[in-house]
Scaffold this motif. Structure first.
Motif: not given
Ligand code: UTP
Length: 288
Positions: A30-31, A128-132, A249-252, A258-265
């Protein structure tokens, strides 16, 4: 022709998140309070997609359960008088028409997309890739659908990346034809640093004409012994024009830690109920 269907491949092993992904799916991370896959489905719905085709594999049951009705949960919430939550949970299963197809072995993204051939049929479709995850912009899929509606050709989501990072992406090049839109002529999967034709990277949003399936059927295993979607796009480009569109828009990249943590924040700092306390807490932690 309207883009009505989206293919969401979720059958990968998610090895970069092991051990978390040993028994559950990366796409369910989850984000804040919504799993990555929920954001991906919203991205599709905002683009007018009606049918979501998941390409699933072993250990992905949580995704099917998430988009299904949970009678036990609803019964429990009703008994507690939490009618609003009941409605919210029901909304998730009513978001779209959901279809599930198994990919028996994760033989690559191209192989996963090809599994949807019969269900998609002879019409354009989104991948659609859920990663992005794209934040603060228009739905990424919607941005591509708008280009598709102008040119009636396959369109790929792009992002300008740091030249140091090109070897992590499929890289393309081409001629700019309008603001942020390119007519593509070169496709390379994960080029070595210094060997990339540009710094325009493919990200996890695509619209394809159904002809991509013919190319996927002919594509031999490439990098990592997997059937690569980028290889099929490259051969398709020899037969029909393919466009690219840089995403607003901003892509994570939530496929790595690292990307996941940045998106979470960033998602927490955007959450009305969390942001003040969370920002205060972050400032305290960073000071140490
Ligand atoms: P990734 O390349 O991120 O692979 O796939 P992965 O298995 O998810 O993660 P890592 O690299 O092992 O950490 C991009 C998307 O394609 C799907 C994945 O589920 C992910 O959404 N995929 C990949 C499939 O559905 N099948 C495959 O064979 C490969």
């Amino acid at each position: 022709m309207k883009v009505r269907k989206a293919v969401l491949p979720v059958a990968g092993f998610g090895t970069r998140f092991l051990p978390a992904t040993k028994s559950s799916s990366k796409e369910m991370l989850p984000l804040v309070d919504k799993p990555l896959i929920h954001y991906a489905v919203e991205d599709a719905i905002d683009a007018g997609i009606e049918q979501i085709i998941f390409i699933t594999g072993r250990g992905k049951r949580a995704i099917e359960d998430y988009f299904d009705i949970s009678f036990e949960l609803e019964y429990h919430l009703k008994a507690q008088g939490k009618e609003n939550l009941v409605k919210e949970m029901r909304k998730i299963s009513n978001m779209a028409d959901f279809v599930y197809i198994r990919q028996k072995e994760p033989k690559g993204l191209g192989h996963a997309v090809l599994r949807a051939k019969d269900v998609v049929g002879n019409e354009p479709f989104a991948v659609i890739l859920a990663d992005d995850v794209i934040q603060n912009g228009k739905s990424g899929t919607k941005q591509l659908v708008e280009v598709f509606e102008r040119y009636n050709c396959s369109v790929i989501g792009l992002e300008e990346v740091d030249p140091e990072e090109v070897s992590s992406y499929g890289i393309v090049s081409g001629a700019g034809i309008e603001e942020g839109v390119f007519k593509l002529d070169n496709f390379v999967e994960k080029p070595k640093k210094g060997k990339a034709p540009s710094n325009l990277a493919i990200i996890g949003r695509y619209i394809f004409t159904p002809f991509i399936f013919e190319e996927l059927e002919k594509t031999k295993p490439g990098a990592k012994g997997e059937i690569q979607l980028t290889d099929a796009i490259a051969t398709l480009s020899k037969k029909e024009v393919i466009y690219g569109k840089t995403m607003e828009g901003k892509r994570f990249d939530c496929g790595n830690k690292l990307g996941f943590l940045q998106a979470t924040i960033e998602f927490a700092l955007n959450d009305e109920n969390l942001k003040d306390e969370f920002e205060k807490y972050l400032k305290e932690v960073v000071k140490c």
